[in-house]
Design an enzyme around this catalytic site. Sequence first.
Site, PDB file in Angstrom:
ATOM      1  N   ASP A  66      51.507  -3.737 -31.043  1.00  0.00           N
ATOM      2  CA  ASP A  66      50.958  -4.355 -29.826  1.00  0.00           C
ATOM      3  C   ASP A  66      49.526  -3.963 -29.494  1.00  0.00           C
ATOM      4  OD1 ASP A  66      53.437  -5.441 -29.747  1.00  0.00           O
ATOM      5  OD2 ASP A  66      54.185  -4.192 -28.119  1.00  0.00           O
ATOM      6  N   HIS A 110      59.032  -2.489 -33.196  1.00  0.00           N
ATOM      7  CA  HIS A 110      58.281  -3.737 -33.067  1.00  0.00           C
ATOM      8  C   HIS A 110      57.125  -3.603 -32.068  1.00  0.00           C
ATOM      9  CE1 HIS A 110      57.028  -7.770 -32.531  1.00  0.00           C
ATOM     10  NE2 HIS A 110      58.178  -8.388 -32.602  1.00  0.00           N
ATOM     11  N   CYS A 111      56.967  -2.442 -31.407  1.00  0.00           N
ATOM     12  CA  CYS A 111      55.978  -2.387 -30.318  1.00  0.00           C
ATOM     13  C   CYS A 111      54.774  -1.493 -30.601  1.00  0.00           C
ATOM     14  CB  CYS A 111      56.661  -1.933 -29.038  1.00  0.00           C
ATOM     15  SG  CYS A 111      57.930  -3.086 -28.492  1.00  0.00           S
ATOM     16  N   ILE A 112      55.001  -0.177 -30.654  1.00  0.00           N
ATOM     17  CA  ILE A 112      53.876   0.769 -30.653  1.00  0.00           C
ATOM     18  C   ILE A 112      52.921   0.580 -31.852  1.00  0.00           C
ATOM     19  CG2 ILE A 112      53.247   3.236 -30.446  1.00  0.00           C
ATOM     20  CD1 ILE A 112      54.798   2.012 -28.028  1.00  0.00           C
TER      21      ILE A 112
END
Length: 431
Positions: free
Chosen positions: A272, A267-269
């Site tokens: 974001d 869900h991040c790299i």
Amino acid sequence: MIEKIQNRRAIIGVVGLGYVGLPFAVEKAKVGFQVIGIEQNPRRAGKINAGENYIADVKDEELRDLVDRGLIRAEEDFNSVPGMDVIVICVPTPLDKNLSPDLRYVINVTNEIARRLRPGQLISLESTTYPGTTEEVMLPILETSGLQVERDFFLCHSPERVDPGNRRYTTKNTNKVLGGVGPNSLAVGQAFYEQTIQHMVPVSSARAAELVKVFENTFRAVNIALVNELALLCDKMNLNVWEVLDAAFTKPFGIMPFYPGPGVGGHCIPLDPHYLEWKAREFNFTTRFIGLAGEVNRRMPEFVREKVVRTLNEMGKAPSRARILVIGMAYKKDLGDYRESPALKIAELLLQDGAELSYHDPYIEELHIAGQLYKSVPLAAETVQEADLVLIATDHSNIDYRWLVNQARRVLDTRNATRDVPSREEKVVLL
Ligand SMILES: NC(=O)c1ccc[n+]([C@@H]2O[C@H](COP(=O)([O-])OP(=O)(O)OC[C@H]3O[C@@H](n4cnc5c(N)ncnc54)[C@H](O)[C@@H]3O)[C@@H](O)[C@H]2O)c1
């Protein structure tokens, strides 16, 4: 308010009980706070109230004990908001199809809270987002309540840094950044977080805190893209990228280990940095590293597919007649999270090539690939022997790679999981 927090009499609300929210709720309840989770997914809320855990970073017995002792419960609506002293928001912050921020979850939750806001409350956003979300998006909504920030209520951003599956650094012992929309918000926020976090890092504003977090994820995305690009070049130069990197990382200063792979997931790299890229445009500024890193990382599944086709070709096999066993569908080792997983994208590409696909993942019983349900196959000798190619997409630690290589006809290893397998050159092709 600060006294109430220090006496652990403050009631804590946690909105969104996922990878971030549930471990957070458990940490607060463990030190004696009463925690109420607001979780819109009825299955998740029901599980919590039955004392059943669904997040790997949380210990089953710990959650059950806290639920039994009445320290944690979950609700599906926002009716209890007026009774809460601190409300921490941990909802998703995805991208839309055009790689623009989709703040729908944050906005919905803020609206629900604004309708029930009362004086004295602290609201803290933990979701990763672009600089300005707390002050420019949340604050105007919260002030529709007629209450004024800094005077009547407090508003902070404290980005979650959890690294799922990391046993050394947890929510508790990872330094935590905190920015308030003003000094009162910062003071109340700091008093709250200090109850469970060993080291707080206050910054001068919520915007600065938001930028810290997106920069951290951008740093990873860019460095992973750099080694991925090196892998693409090494492939052309017929050099082993893993050997080159291992040697480079022996330098004791001025370098830091990052490894290539089949792409980035979670869900991040992958998401974001694009929040920052989007916000920068408002300032007529182009964040070129972010765009480039996204481009290189998104290309990796296509490269893996190309390498599969080349490997099969060397074996005299057409992809449309090949049986491929994928090892690991999760985006990262030792986890069952497959959001944005590059393994899924590779699987879809191989299906388009007409390959017969199966997968084994000790943490993912079943999943949909290109709209079709697949179940993880047991890792039996026949299953491995029957496959024309074994594709290691995720390097889970509980797989015996020596055994796997022994059984397999040919292996394409995108993670260097087979590094300790003797004489692997005969069967193993590296990324
Ligand atoms: N997963 C990570 O490793 C990680 C690490 C650091 C930061 N983050 C950030 O934290 C945020 C949350 O990520 P996550 O991985 O925990 O997501 P998640 O999907 O695991 O959990 C979010 C939860 O929020 C719930 N939810 C959504 N809308 C809601 C609503 N209106 N009311 C109540 N509940 C609602 C969902 O049902 C879900 O259970 C994201 O911004 C993410 O970027 C994630």
